[in-house]
Design a protein around this motif. Structure first.
Motif, PDB file in Angstrom:
ATOM      1  N   VAL A  43     -84.740  16.317  63.157  1.00  0.00           N
ATOM      2  CA  VAL A  43     -83.153  16.500  62.439  1.00  0.00           C
ATOM      3  C   VAL A  43     -82.149  16.319  62.928  1.00  0.00           C
ATOM      4  O   VAL A  43     -82.349  15.567  64.741  1.00  0.00           O
ATOM      5  CB  VAL A  43     -83.068  18.620  63.310  1.00  0.00           C
ATOM      6  N   THR A  44     -81.762  15.820  62.307  1.00  0.00           N
ATOM      7  CA  THR A  44     -79.687  14.729  62.771  1.00  0.00           C
ATOM      8  C   THR A  44     -78.922  15.485  62.156  1.00  0.00           C
ATOM      9  O   THR A  44     -79.218  16.731  61.431  1.00  0.00           O
ATOM     10  CB  THR A  44     -80.290  13.676  61.899  1.00  0.00           C
ATOM     11  N   ASP A  45     -77.852  15.573  62.909  1.00  0.00           N
ATOM     12  CA  ASP A  45     -77.117  15.783  63.051  1.00  0.00           C
ATOM     13  C   ASP A  45     -75.851  14.935  61.687  1.00  0.00           C
ATOM     14  O   ASP A  45     -74.236  14.874  61.891  1.00  0.00           O
ATOM     15  CB  ASP A  45     -76.730  15.990  64.256  1.00  0.00           C
ATOM     16  N   ALA A  46     -75.921  13.583  61.532  1.00  0.00           N
ATOM     17  CA  ALA A  46     -75.096  12.844  61.077  1.00  0.00           C
ATOM     18  C   ALA A  46     -75.567  12.026  60.563  1.00  0.00           C
ATOM     19  O   ALA A  46     -76.820  11.938  60.230  1.00  0.00           O
ATOM     20  CB  ALA A  46     -73.969  12.139  62.496  1.00  0.00           C
ATOM     21  N   ASP A  59     -86.899  19.014  68.996  1.00  0.00           N
ATOM     22  CA  ASP A  59     -87.435  19.726  69.583  1.00  0.00           C
ATOM     23  C   ASP A  59     -86.533  20.902  69.240  1.00  0.00           C
ATOM     24  O   ASP A  59     -85.301  20.722  70.861  1.00  0.00           O
ATOM     25  CB  ASP A  59     -87.827  19.617  71.083  1.00  0.00           C
ATOM     26  N   ARG A  60     -85.665  21.939  68.924  1.00  0.00           N
ATOM     27  CA  ARG A  60     -84.723  22.457  68.956  1.00  0.00           C
ATOM     28  C   ARG A  60     -84.990  23.566  67.993  1.00  0.00           C
ATOM     29  O   ARG A  60     -85.611  23.496  66.987  1.00  0.00           O
ATOM     30  CB  ARG A  60     -83.277  21.198  68.347  1.00  0.00           C
ATOM     31  N   ASP A  61     -83.468  24.657  67.543  1.00  0.00           N
ATOM     32  CA  ASP A  61     -83.778  25.443  67.699  1.00  0.00           C
ATOM     33  C   ASP A  61     -82.910  25.500  66.260  1.00  0.00           C
ATOM     34  O   ASP A  61     -81.738  25.457  66.256  1.00  0.00           O
ATOM     35  CB  ASP A  61     -83.618  26.955  67.820  1.00  0.00           C
ATOM     36  N   VAL A  62     -83.386  25.352  64.905  1.00  0.00           N
ATOM     37  CA  VAL A  62     -82.475  25.312  64.076  1.00  0.00           C
ATOM     38  C   VAL A  62     -82.774  26.424  62.439  1.00  0.00           C
ATOM     39  O   VAL A  62     -84.257  26.670  63.370  1.00  0.00           O
ATOM     40  CB  VAL A  62     -82.394  24.056  62.956  1.00  0.00           C
ATOM     41  N   GLY A  63     -82.298  26.572  61.722  1.00  0.00           N
ATOM     42  CA  GLY A  63     -82.378  27.433  61.039  1.00  0.00           C
ATOM     43  C   GLY A  63     -82.933  26.475  59.982  1.00  0.00           C
ATOM     44  O   GLY A  63     -83.061  25.498  59.764  1.00  0.00           O
ATOM     45  N   ILE A  64     -82.710  27.238  58.312  1.00  0.00           N
ATOM     46  CA  ILE A  64     -83.797  26.087  56.895  1.00  0.00           C
ATOM     47  C   ILE A  64     -82.587  25.599  56.830  1.00  0.00           C
ATOM     48  O   ILE A  64     -82.832  24.548  56.527  1.00  0.00           O
ATOM     49  CB  ILE A  64     -83.714  27.708  55.995  1.00  0.00           C
ATOM     50  N   PRO A  67     -78.540  20.886  59.426  1.00  0.00           N
ATOM     51  CA  PRO A  67     -76.797  20.533  60.590  1.00  0.00           C
ATOM     52  C   PRO A  67     -75.530  20.368  59.138  1.00  0.00           C
ATOM     53  O   PRO A  67     -75.623  19.570  58.597  1.00  0.00           O
ATOM     54  CB  PRO A  67     -77.142  20.022  61.785  1.00  0.00           C
ATOM     55  N   PRO A  68     -74.063  20.608  59.946  1.00  0.00           N
ATOM     56  CA  PRO A  68     -73.189  19.704  58.238  1.00  0.00           C
ATOM     57  C   PRO A  68     -73.146  18.490  59.163  1.00  0.00           C
ATOM     58  O   PRO A  68     -73.680  18.500  60.145  1.00  0.00           O
ATOM     59  CB  PRO A  68     -72.087  20.182  58.927  1.00  0.00           C
ATOM     60  N   ALA A  69     -73.333  17.591  57.409  1.00  0.00           N
ATOM     61  CA  ALA A  69     -73.106  15.854  58.117  1.00  0.00           C
ATOM     62  C   ALA A  69     -75.151  16.350  58.285  1.00  0.00           C
ATOM     63  O   ALA A  69     -75.333  14.654  58.319  1.00  0.00           O
ATOM     64  CB  ALA A  69     -72.691  15.284  58.464  1.00  0.00           C
ATOM     65  N   GLY A  70     -76.053  16.290  58.137  1.00  0.00           N
ATOM     66  CA  GLY A  70     -77.251  16.301  59.629  1.00  0.00           C
ATOM     67  C   GLY A  70     -78.187  16.622  57.910  1.00  0.00           C
ATOM     68  O   GLY A  70     -78.151  16.699  56.340  1.00  0.00           O
ATOM     69  N   SER A  71     -80.129  16.688  58.805  1.00  0.00           N
ATOM     70  CA  SER A  71     -80.364  16.601  57.841  1.00  0.00           C
ATOM     71  C   SER A  71     -81.873  17.572  58.672  1.00  0.00           C
ATOM     72  O   SER A  71     -82.255  17.519  59.715  1.00  0.00           O
ATOM     73  CB  SER A  71     -81.297  15.278  56.950  1.00  0.00           C
ATOM     74  N   ILE A  72     -82.798  17.909  58.022  1.00  0.00           N
ATOM     75  CA  ILE A  72     -84.192  18.278  58.306  1.00  0.00           C
ATOM     76  C   ILE A  72     -85.200  17.995  57.816  1.00  0.00           C
ATOM     77  O   ILE A  72     -85.190  17.671  56.289  1.00  0.00           O
ATOM     78  CB  ILE A  72     -83.889  19.591  58.238  1.00  0.00           C
ATOM     79  N   PHE A  73     -86.271  17.481  58.291  1.00  0.00           N
ATOM     80  CA  PHE A  73     -87.661  17.109  57.836  1.00  0.00           C
ATOM     81  C   PHE A  73     -88.936  18.386  58.137  1.00  0.00           C
ATOM     82  O   PHE A  73     -88.587  18.120  59.814  1.00  0.00           O
ATOM     83  CB  PHE A  73     -88.218  16.063  58.403  1.00  0.00           C
ATOM     84  N   PHE A 167     -90.767  19.026  53.357  1.00  0.00           N
ATOM     85  CA  PHE A 167     -89.403  19.432  52.772  1.00  0.00           C
ATOM     86  C   PHE A 167     -88.609  18.436  52.737  1.00  0.00           C
ATOM     87  O   PHE A 167     -88.165  18.153  55.105  1.00  0.00           O
ATOM     88  CB  PHE A 167     -89.096  20.320  52.626  1.00  0.00           C
ATOM     89  N   ILE A 168     -87.145  17.523  53.166  1.00  0.00           N
ATOM     90  CA  ILE A 168     -86.336  16.854  53.631  1.00  0.00           C
ATOM     91  C   ILE A 168     -84.901  17.528  53.137  1.00  0.00           C
ATOM     92  O   ILE A 168     -85.012  17.497  51.940  1.00  0.00           O
ATOM     93  CB  ILE A 168     -87.051  15.317  53.282  1.00  0.00           C
ATOM     94  N   LEU A 169     -84.513  17.848  53.949  1.00  0.00           N
ATOM     95  CA  LEU A 169     -82.952  18.458  53.370  1.00  0.00           C
ATOM     96  C   LEU A 169     -82.066  17.740  53.958  1.00  0.00           C
ATOM     97  O   LEU A 169     -82.206  17.353  55.139  1.00  0.00           O
ATOM     98  CB  LEU A 169     -83.100  20.218  53.542  1.00  0.00           C
ATOM     99  N   ILE A 170     -80.774  16.981  53.089  1.00  0.00           N
ATOM    100  CA  ILE A 170     -79.844  16.737  53.785  1.00  0.00           C
ATOM    101  C   ILE A 170     -78.941  17.152  53.314  1.00  0.00           C
ATOM    102  O   ILE A 170     -78.455  17.669  51.622  1.00  0.00           O
ATOM    103  CB  ILE A 170     -80.041  15.267  52.449  1.00  0.00           C
ATOM    104  N   ASP A 171     -77.587  17.334  53.864  1.00  0.00           N
ATOM    105  CA  ASP A 171     -76.376  18.324  54.012  1.00  0.00           C
ATOM    106  C   ASP A 171     -75.798  17.831  53.058  1.00  0.00           C
ATOM    107  O   ASP A 171     -75.973  16.341  52.496  1.00  0.00           O
ATOM    108  CB  ASP A 171     -75.512  18.604  55.198  1.00  0.00           C
TER     109      ASP A 171
END
Length: 180
Positions: A43-46, A59-64, A67-73, A167-171
């Motif tokens: 996860v990235t935050d920016a 190593d963090r708790d996130v939803g689907i 984060p704002p301006a971030g990404s999830i893999f 999945f790669i999600l980008i805000d």
């Protein structure tokens, strides 16, 4: 049984040389209803992202959604519908999606309908799956790639075997008015 995933993360040592900083199994999040195994990789935050040489971005708790301006893999394994325990009304999924319920006033066509305010890159690694949208659906097989732009959708595995998708999600922000 969810597939084993080995994650390798690189970074830099104190002298600036490239090294492997993390290797092994990532943290695994299993969503009990619905037969979905969600493996969070990073996860990235920016944007632009910052290097996390000494931290584990997975190593963090996130939803689907990211984060704002971030990404999830992440890698998600969808059990075959016939083998999946029911998620009555999609309640567990909606709880993880948060405020990103389907757009519009009509009742969703499937209890798993949801959306994220993101550009999503999806790569079907194994199996097959149907993606439902407001109007129609598409069947995806291993090797297929999907680019999704903040649309209402649901995943339905009508096959006999689990389907594994990276999945790669980008805000993202939408140009113009939001859909109704």
């Amino acid at each position: 049984m969810a597939r084993k995933i080995r994650r390798v993360v690189t970074g830099h040592d104190k002298s600036g040389k490239a090294i492997v900083t993390i290797e092994g199994a990532p943290r695994r999040v299993v969503t009990p209803p619905g037969g979905i195994t969600d493996t969070l990789l990073w996860v990235t935050d920016a944007t632009p992202a910052r290097f996390l040489d000494d931290k584990d971005g997975g190593d963090r708790d996130v939803g689907i959604p990211p984060p704002p301006a971030g990404s999830i893999f992440r890698i998600v394994e969808f059990a075959a519908e016939k083998d999946a325990p029911p998620d009555e009304g999609g309640a567990a999924l909606q709880a993880r999606v948060g405020g990103h319920a389907p757009a519009g006033d009509a009742k969703p066509r499937h209890p798993g309908m949801h959306r994220t305010r993101s550009i999503d890159y999806a790569i079907v690694m194994e199996g097959e799956i149907d993606m439902l949208v407001d109007e129609g659906e598409v069947h995806l097989n291993a090797g297929d790639v999907l680019v999704q732009q903040g649309t209402n959708h649901a995943w339905v595995n009508r096959g006999d075997k689990p389907c594994v998708i990276a999945f790669i999600l980008i805000d993202a922000e939408r140009e113009g008015p939001a859909p109704r």
